[in-house]
Every structure is written in C-alpha cells, then in structure tokens.
Design an enzyme around this catalytic site. Structure first.
Site, PDB file in Angstrom:
ATOM      1  N   LYS A 136      13.235  -6.567 -10.654  1.00 31.88           N
ATOM      2  CA  LYS A 136      12.912  -5.386 -11.451  1.00 31.88           C
ATOM      3  C   LYS A 136      14.013  -4.378 -11.169  1.00 31.88           C
ATOM      4  O   LYS A 136      14.010  -3.698 -10.150  1.00 31.88           O
ATOM      5  CB  LYS A 136      11.553  -4.827 -11.012  1.00 31.88           C
ATOM      6  CG  LYS A 136      10.812  -4.071 -12.062  1.00 31.88           C
ATOM      7  CD  LYS A 136      11.269  -2.699 -12.414  1.00 31.88           C
ATOM      8  CE  LYS A 136      11.351  -1.551 -11.503  1.00 31.88           C
ATOM      9  NZ  LYS A 136      12.075  -0.417 -12.143  1.00 31.88           N
ATOM     10  N   GLU A 166      14.162  -1.042   2.603  1.00 31.55           N
ATOM     11  CA  GLU A 166      15.345  -0.219   2.917  1.00 31.55           C
ATOM     12  C   GLU A 166      15.199   1.102   2.202  1.00 31.55           C
ATOM     13  O   GLU A 166      15.162   1.148   0.975  1.00 31.55           O
ATOM     14  CB  GLU A 166      16.620  -0.904   2.422  1.00 31.55           C
ATOM     15  CG  GLU A 166      17.199  -1.900   3.395  1.00 31.55           C
ATOM     16  CD  GLU A 166      17.683  -1.286   4.678  1.00 31.55           C
ATOM     17  OE1 GLU A 166      17.847  -2.062   5.625  1.00 31.55           O
ATOM     18  OE2 GLU A 166      17.886  -0.056   4.763  1.00 31.55           O
ATOM     19  N   SER A 204      13.364   4.972  -2.397  1.00 31.97           N
ATOM     20  CA  SER A 204      13.014   6.189  -1.660  1.00 31.97           C
ATOM     21  C   SER A 204      11.928   5.910  -0.620  1.00 31.97           C
ATOM     22  O   SER A 204      11.125   4.982  -0.765  1.00 31.97           O
ATOM     23  CB  SER A 204      12.520   7.249  -2.633  1.00 31.97           C
ATOM     24  OG  SER A 204      11.365   6.780  -3.289  1.00 31.97           O
TER      25      SER A 204
HETATM   26  P1  TAP Z   1      12.787   5.030  -6.085  1.00 30.89           P
HETATM   27  O1  TAP Z   1      12.282   6.056  -6.995  1.00 30.89           O
HETATM   28  O2  TAP Z   1      12.035   4.765  -4.854  1.00 30.89           O
HETATM   29  O3  TAP Z   1      12.933   3.708  -6.970  1.00 30.89           O
HETATM   30  C1  TAP Z   1      13.390   2.483  -6.457  1.00 30.89           C
HETATM   31  C2  TAP Z   1      12.849   1.360  -7.312  1.00 30.89           C
HETATM   32  O4  TAP Z   1      11.425   1.308  -7.166  1.00 30.89           O
HETATM   33  C3  TAP Z   1      13.114   1.523  -8.815  1.00 30.89           C
HETATM   34  O5  TAP Z   1      13.319   0.256  -9.387  1.00 30.89           O
HETATM   35  C4  TAP Z   1      11.805   2.128  -9.292  1.00 30.89           C
HETATM   36  O6  TAP Z   1      11.540   1.938 -10.659  1.00 30.89           O
HETATM   37  C5  TAP Z   1      10.812   1.349  -8.442  1.00 30.89           C
HETATM   38  N1  TAP Z   1       9.499   1.966  -8.333  1.00 30.89           N
HETATM   39  C6  TAP Z   1       9.147   3.264  -8.508  1.00 30.89           C
HETATM   40  N2  TAP Z   1       7.810   3.412  -8.337  1.00 30.89           N
HETATM   41  C7  TAP Z   1       7.303   2.188  -8.036  1.00 30.89           C
HETATM   42  C8  TAP Z   1       6.000   1.693  -7.741  1.00 30.89           C
HETATM   43  N3  TAP Z   1       4.936   2.486  -7.725  1.00 30.89           N
HETATM   44  N4  TAP Z   1       5.850   0.384  -7.483  1.00 30.89           N
HETATM   45  C9  TAP Z   1       6.901  -0.446  -7.484  1.00 30.89           C
HETATM   46  N5  TAP Z   1       8.162  -0.041  -7.774  1.00 30.89           N
HETATM   47  C10 TAP Z   1       8.367   1.271  -8.029  1.00 30.89           C
HETATM   48  O7  TAP Z   1      14.248   5.335  -5.593  1.00 30.89           O
HETATM   49  P2  TAP Z   1      15.516   5.655  -6.480  1.00 30.89           P
HETATM   50  O8  TAP Z   1      15.395   7.037  -6.979  1.00 30.89           O
HETATM   51  O9  TAP Z   1      15.699   4.602  -7.476  1.00 30.89           O
HETATM   52  O10 TAP Z   1      16.695   5.507  -5.413  1.00 30.89           O
HETATM   53  C11 TAP Z   1      17.038   6.551  -4.580  1.00 30.89           C
HETATM   54  C12 TAP Z   1      16.463   6.376  -3.193  1.00 30.89           C
HETATM   55  O11 TAP Z   1      16.634   5.049  -2.728  1.00 30.89           O
HETATM   56  C13 TAP Z   1      17.119   7.235  -2.161  1.00 30.89           C
HETATM   57  O12 TAP Z   1      16.152   7.830  -1.344  1.00 30.89           O
HETATM   58  C14 TAP Z   1      17.948   6.276  -1.336  1.00 30.89           C
HETATM   59  O13 TAP Z   1      18.206   6.625  -0.038  1.00 30.89           O
HETATM   60  C15 TAP Z   1      17.173   5.042  -1.423  1.00 30.89           C
HETATM   61  N6  TAP Z   1      18.066   3.902  -1.272  1.00 30.89           N
HETATM   62  C16 TAP Z   1      18.058   3.231  -0.099  1.00 30.89           C
HETATM   63  C17 TAP Z   1      18.927   2.196   0.062  1.00 30.89           C
HETATM   64  C18 TAP Z   1      18.946   1.474   1.345  1.00 30.89           C
HETATM   65  S1  TAP Z   1      19.830   0.160   1.431  1.00 30.89           S
HETATM   66  N7  TAP Z   1      18.306   1.898   2.362  1.00 30.89           N
HETATM   67  C19 TAP Z   1      19.754   1.781  -0.936  1.00 30.89           C
HETATM   68  C20 TAP Z   1      19.725   2.461  -2.109  1.00 30.89           C
HETATM   69  C21 TAP Z   1      18.842   3.526  -2.269  1.00 30.89           C
HETATM   70  P3  TAP Z   1      11.993   3.065 -11.732  1.00 30.89           P
HETATM   71  O14 TAP Z   1      13.416   2.844 -11.960  1.00 30.89           O
HETATM   72  O15 TAP Z   1      11.192   2.817 -12.934  1.00 30.89           O
HETATM   73  O16 TAP Z   1      11.683   4.387 -11.120  1.00 30.89           O
END
Ligand code: TAP
Length: 454
Positions: A154, A229, A208
């Site tokens: 996804k 992660e 996140s």
């Molecule tokens: P999130 O909002 O957490 O989204 C990550 C993924 O989860 C997206 O595909 C999102 O879909 C999905 N998601 C959202 N709500 C969900 C739910 N209830 N059930 C299952 N999946 C769900 O994070 P983001 O804004 O994409 O990325 C930024 C964050 O990720 C930052 O905090 C960053 O630090 C963290 N990050 C961490 C790492 C590592 S390696 N530690 C790497 C990259 C990013 P949608 O696209 O539809 O929202």
C-alpha cells in the site's frame, strides 16, 4: 470508483489520476494472495532466486522511467530518484541470494534429533510512506519475497506511481499472479484492511509514530508480526577536535537531503561551545550553496516539499520572530518550496528543537563536554539516527554507545545501507530488518523432533 489526483510538487499540476482501492477490492487482492501462497512457497529456492534476479533486471531496464515518475510525482531531484530506483534493483539482487541459503538447524537431543525449518510467515502487507516511495518499498519487498511470502503493498496515497510501475515490472519479469500486488489508496481504508485482515500475517509499516501506535495496537489484536520504523529527531554531534570543515560541509546534506523529509534527518546539530562560532561561519556558505530548484535538472540537490499542507506544517516551526541564523534560497512561484533554514540560538522547549519537523529546518545548539552532548542528544522520545564528528576514536565509540539511537555514523552523514541492520530505539520503532539476517523477520521457525530410538 473514487480516485486520487497525484500532483507534481514542483508545479502543482496534476500528473496522474489513480483509483483508490476500496475495502472490497483489498479483500479480493488478499484472496488472490492466499491463492498464490502455496505455489510461491513451493517454487524451488533456485527458481525463486532466478525470478528475483529477473525482477531486478526489469527494474534495471526501467531506471529512467521510474526516476521520471518520482521526479514528477514526488518532486525528488532526478539524481536522487535514479539512485532510489537503482536501490530497488540492488535490494532485489541482494535478497535473490537468500532463498538458496535459507536453511534450518539440526540439534542432537536425547533419543533423537531436532530439525528446524524456516517457513514463510504468510501474506505480508507493506505500508509505505510518501518520503521514499521506492527504497522503503524495496526494503520490505526483497526479503519478504525471498522468504517465500506473497506481498501486498500500500503506497502512500500521494506517491503511488513508482510502486504501481514496479508491480507491473514484477509481472513482466514472470512473478506468478498474486505474488506481488500494489493497492493504491487511503491508509485508513486499504492500510487498515491489511492490518485487520486475518490472512495477512505480517505488517511492515514505515511512517509516523502516531499512526505506528495504532498499527501496533491493531497487529496486537491478532498477534500479527510487525516491522515498525517511525519518526526521528536525530543529533549531529560536532566535537571541537573534529575536522570542522568536513563536518560543516556535510551537515546540510545530513538534514536537507530529500528536503528534510527523511526519518534519519540530523535535524539538531550539537556543536561544542569552543568552536560554535567557527562552525557557524563554515555552515553558512554550505547551506547557501545547496542548489534548490527544478527537480528535473541534474544540478538540483533539493526539491520542493511534498504538498501545500506539509509546507504549512513545516512553516509553523519558523513563525515570525523565530531565531533564524541564516537561510538558503528557494524558487518563487508555483510549487511547495521551502528554503533551507538554520535556527540558532534555540530554546530547549522550542518545537523546532523537540519535534520532528520533516522539512529543511535545523536547530544548532551548543554543548559543553562529552557528557553534555550525550545528554542533549538523548533528550528526545525518538532514537533513530545520528552522527558524531571527532578525531578521537575512543570518544567516537563511547558516544556511539551512549546515544540511544539505532543508526549512527562517525565522521560521515549517512548510516543507512540495505546490507546492514537498521535499528530503532524508543519511539522510533522496533527497527527494520535489513542485512543478511532480514529473512528471520519474514519466516517462522518450525521445530521438529525425530525419535531415533524406535
Ligand atoms: P503516515 O501518515 O504515518 O503514513 C504512512 C503510511 O501509513 C501511508 O501509506 C499512510 O497512508 C498509511 N496509513 C495512514 N493511516 C493508516 C491507518 N490507519 N492504517 C494503516 N495505514 C495507514 O506517515 P507519512 O506522513 O506518510 O510519513 C511521514 C512520517 O513517517 C514521518 O514521521 C517520518 O519520520 C516517518 N518515516 C519514518 C521512516 C523510518 S525508516 N523510520 C521512514 C520514512 C518516514 P496515506 O498515504 O493514505 O496517509
């Protein structure tokens, strides 16, 4: 059918319109993965390895196309996007060596012998964020497929284009039906369904901390395996005895790479007080040199942020009156641009110091001595990454052991490689399986006793 418009973050124009997968469609995909499970598990190790190599070759033959999609759909500079596509190829090649090395143990016991088997865990759901759509997909996909699991990915709703194309390339390379599927759509719909469906036996989540907590709770309900992660607030620690010129030259890349939208961004620079002024003098030209602009240009080092909403969030960390020491530049006009920004002096309760910005904003903070540096570095609920700059090897190792974080670099800005482990401390998650032991996380150990006395 509902759809989602993918926007080019550098122009704000629509690049593509992508269907959003519904719960019913997700269930149908999971059923296809269930149907494919036994056949994929039964593919001999050598044949599975050959299929992974063919998949890697297909990615290799489409590096330019994939990079172009990431430039347009995510705003990544083209040089970085090429690297990211190449990373998917390399990860698939690396893990193609694993199926033929996936074996158990034989353990002599009274009255017989135990043998162990590494069995595939079952269907794996990969939930990928928007910041690195290709590498983060590949890091889960490679070991999961190599271990004999069907995978459903996804991608983030905003950045599905490269994952969709990589899914097509897998089919063109000969991966059987249902072995790798890509379901673009909303996290709250498709992602949640992967977490809730009993047939999915492992979730690999990157994103996140907030969503990660919900996913962890969801997986707990079914005792589902989980890779997690999450966010970071990493420190780049510069001691007075460091090669200051190198440390200052590398610091912008350590935090502004991918416009700071990097979980490993070193978004706090801790500098020993005796060299603080000299370091800032060297940091300023390095920050002003960062080439921010058209992601399609090969000279660009930093592109735009992912969206208007995200830019507003990043901007909230630099309100009027914020202690801006200096800034780089960014284009005017359409696009979600934000100039690299250096804050100093920053108070310890400033959100730019305490929270993950996920944008090109860095706080520079002085420290007195080694103990003070470690204390400040650990003054965060996160523990993902970090750097240490010093000529003293003993100090480098002492500080590396004392900083509560999973991936550190000494005299370098980067610490993530697919052939080495990727740890996560505190609220940065459980760590990610990379390196030679990654298949342990995508297999279950089965233990069989064979009596030899009858
Ligand atoms: P999130 O909002 O957490 O989204 C990550 C993924 O989860 C997206 O595909 C999102 O879909 C999905 N998601 C959202 N709500 C969900 C739910 N209830 N059930 C299952 N999946 C769900 O994070 P983001 O804004 O994409 O990325 C930024 C964050 O990720 C930052 O905090 C960053 O630090 C963290 N990050 C961490 C790492 C590592 S390696 N530690 C790497 C990259 C990013 P949608 O696209 O539809 O929202």
């Amino acid at each position: 059918m509902s759809t989602f418009a993918v926007l080019n973050p550098a122009t704000e124009e629509t690049v593509a319109t992508v269907p959003s997968t519904s719960v019913e469609e997700a269930d149908a995909a999971i059923a296809r993965a269930v149907a494919a499970r036994e056949a994929w598990r039964g593919v001999g190790p050598g044949d599975r390895a050959a299929l992974l190599r063919a998949f890697a070759d297909a990615v290799d033959a489409h590096i330019e196309e994939l990079a172009g999609l990431e430039v347009a759909g995510s705003g990544h500079p083209v040089g970085q996007a090429r690297w990211e596509a190449g990373n998917v190829r390399d990860v698939l090649r690396y893990y193609s060596a694993a199926p033929e090395r996936l074996f158990g143990k034989q353990i002599p016991v009274p009255g017989g012998v135990n043998v162990t088997f590494q069995e595939p865990v079952g269907i794996v759901g990969l939930i990928v964020p928007w910041n690195f759509p290709m590498p983060i997909l590949g890091w889960g996909l490679g070991p999961a497929l190599a271990a004999g699991n069907p995978v459903i990915a996804k991608p983030a709703e905003r950045t599905p284009l490269t994952a969709i194309r990589i899914g097509e390339l897998a089919r063109e390379a000969g991966l059987p039906d249902g072995v790798f599927q890509v379901l673009p759509g909303k996290g709250s719909v498709v992602g949640q369904r992967l977490v809730d469906h009993e047939a999915v036996r492992k979730i690999v989540f990157t994103g996140s901390t907030e969503v990660g907590r919900q996913i962890m709770a969801g997986c707990a309900r079914q005792v589902k395996r989980l890779t997690l992660e999450l966010g970071g607030k990493s420190a780049n620690i510069v001691f007075a005895d460091a090669d200051l010129e190198r440390a200052a030259a590398a610091a912008p890349q350590a935090v502004f790479d991918n416009a700071g939208q990097d979980c490993c961004a070193r978004s706090r620079i801790l500098v020993q007080r005796s060299v603080f002024g000299r370091f800032m003098e060297m940091l300023e030209p390095a920050v002003k040199r960062v080439a921010v602009g058209d992601p399609a240009s090969p000279d660009t080092e930093m592109g735009p942020l992912i969206s208007a909403e995200h830019r507003a969030r990043v901007a909230s960390f630099v309100p009027p009156g914020a202690p801006v020491a200096f800034r780089g530049s960014a284009p005017d006009g359409p696009g979600y641009w934000f100039a690299p920004t250096v804050l100093a002096p920053v108070s310890p309760d400033d959100p730019a110091y305490t929270e993950e910005v996920f944008g090109p904003v860095v706080a520079v903070v002085p420290f007195e001595d080694e103990a003070d540096a470690v204390k400040i570095a650990n003054d965060t609920p996160y523990g993902l990454s970090g750097s240490i700059w010093t000529q003293n090897l003993g100090r480098a190792l002492r500080v590396a052991r004392a900083v509560e974080t999973g991936n550190l670099s000494v005299n370098s800005h980067s610490s993530v490689r697919y052939w080495t482990p990727f740890g996560g401390f505190k609220q940065s998650g459980l760590g990610r399986e990379l390196g030679p032991d990654a298949l342990d996380a995508f297999t279950e150990t089965k233990n069989v006793f064979i009596a030899t006395d009858g």
